[in-house]
Design a protein around this motif. Structure first.
Motif, mmCIF file in Angstrom:
data_model
loop_
_atom_site.group_PDB
_atom_site.id
_atom_site.type_symbol
_atom_site.label_atom_id
_atom_site.label_comp_id
_atom_site.label_asym_id
_atom_site.label_seq_id
_atom_site.Cartn_x
_atom_site.Cartn_y
_atom_site.Cartn_z
ATOM 1 N N ARG A 55 0.798 -1.229 0.000
ATOM 2 C CA ARG A 55 0.000 0.000 0.000
ATOM 3 C C ARG A 55 0.834 1.285 0.000
ATOM 4 O O ARG A 55 0.597 2.172 -0.809
ATOM 5 C CB ARG A 55 -0.977 -0.019 1.171
ATOM 6 N N PRO A 56 1.836 1.420 0.858
ATOM 7 C CA PRO A 56 2.615 2.671 0.864
ATOM 8 C C PRO A 56 3.341 2.947 -0.459
ATOM 9 O O PRO A 56 3.582 4.093 -0.808
ATOM 10 C CB PRO A 56 3.633 2.478 1.987
ATOM 11 N N ARG A 60 1.867 6.701 -2.467
ATOM 12 C CA ARG A 60 2.723 7.905 -2.488
ATOM 13 C C ARG A 60 2.517 8.745 -3.736
ATOM 14 O O ARG A 60 2.910 9.898 -3.783
ATOM 15 C CB ARG A 60 4.186 7.516 -2.351
ATOM 16 N N TYR A 61 1.897 8.158 -4.766
ATOM 17 C CA TYR A 61 1.632 8.915 -5.991
ATOM 18 C C TYR A 61 0.446 9.832 -5.772
ATOM 19 O O TYR A 61 -0.607 9.400 -5.321
ATOM 20 C CB TYR A 61 1.362 7.976 -7.171
ATOM 21 N N ARG A 66 -2.145 7.495 -11.978
ATOM 22 C CA ARG A 66 -0.874 6.785 -11.753
ATOM 23 C C ARG A 66 -0.995 5.853 -10.559
ATOM 24 O O ARG A 66 -0.489 4.736 -10.557
ATOM 25 C CB ARG A 66 0.256 7.799 -11.557
ATOM 26 N N GLN A 67 -1.685 6.311 -9.526
ATOM 27 C CA GLN A 67 -1.899 5.496 -8.337
ATOM 28 C C GLN A 67 -2.651 4.207 -8.704
ATOM 29 O O GLN A 67 -2.301 3.121 -8.244
ATOM 30 C CB GLN A 67 -2.684 6.299 -7.302
ATOM 31 N N ASP A 68 -3.674 4.322 -9.550
ATOM 32 C CA ASP A 68 -4.440 3.147 -9.991
ATOM 33 C C ASP A 68 -3.576 2.189 -10.806
ATOM 34 O O ASP A 68 -3.686 0.973 -10.661
ATOM 35 C CB ASP A 68 -5.654 3.576 -10.798
ATOM 36 N N LEU A 69 -2.716 2.730 -11.669
ATOM 37 C CA LEU A 69 -1.817 1.890 -12.456
ATOM 38 C C LEU A 69 -0.859 1.124 -11.552
ATOM 39 O O LEU A 69 -0.655 -0.081 -11.713
ATOM 40 C CB LEU A 69 -1.011 2.740 -13.442
#
Length: 84
Positions: A55-56, A60-61, A66-69
């Motif tokens: 998770r961390p 961080r994005y 980008r977080q989903d990718l």
């Protein structure tokens, strides 16, 4: 992965750190993102979740896309068998 030239660059140190397989799986998911989007990067919509340990690394994005990718890449990478 660099979308522009469709190459995956992996630092050899990941093999010394014994995370080579996980790194290859993670980057392969990003390659699949590009294939799914026909040259543009696109979410695959996988129905799996990454481990809480990962998770961390994707939270961080700040960019949600980008977080989903990264979430998808870590989800595949952290599967017990390393695959879907």
């Amino acid at each position: 992965m660099r979308e522009a030239d469709k190459k995956i660059w992996i630092n050899p140190v990941v093999f010394e750190l014994h995370i080579g397989t996980q790194t290859l799986i993670h980057e392969a998911v990003h390659a699949a993102h590009t294939c799914a989007g026909k040259g543009k990067i696109k979410i695959l919509g996988l129905n799996i979740q990454p481990s809480n340990y990962a998770r961390p690394f994707f939270m961080r994005y700040t960019d949600v896309h980008r977080q989903d990718l990264e979430r998808e890449a870590y989800a595949v990478q952290t599967q017990p068998n390393g695959l879907l």
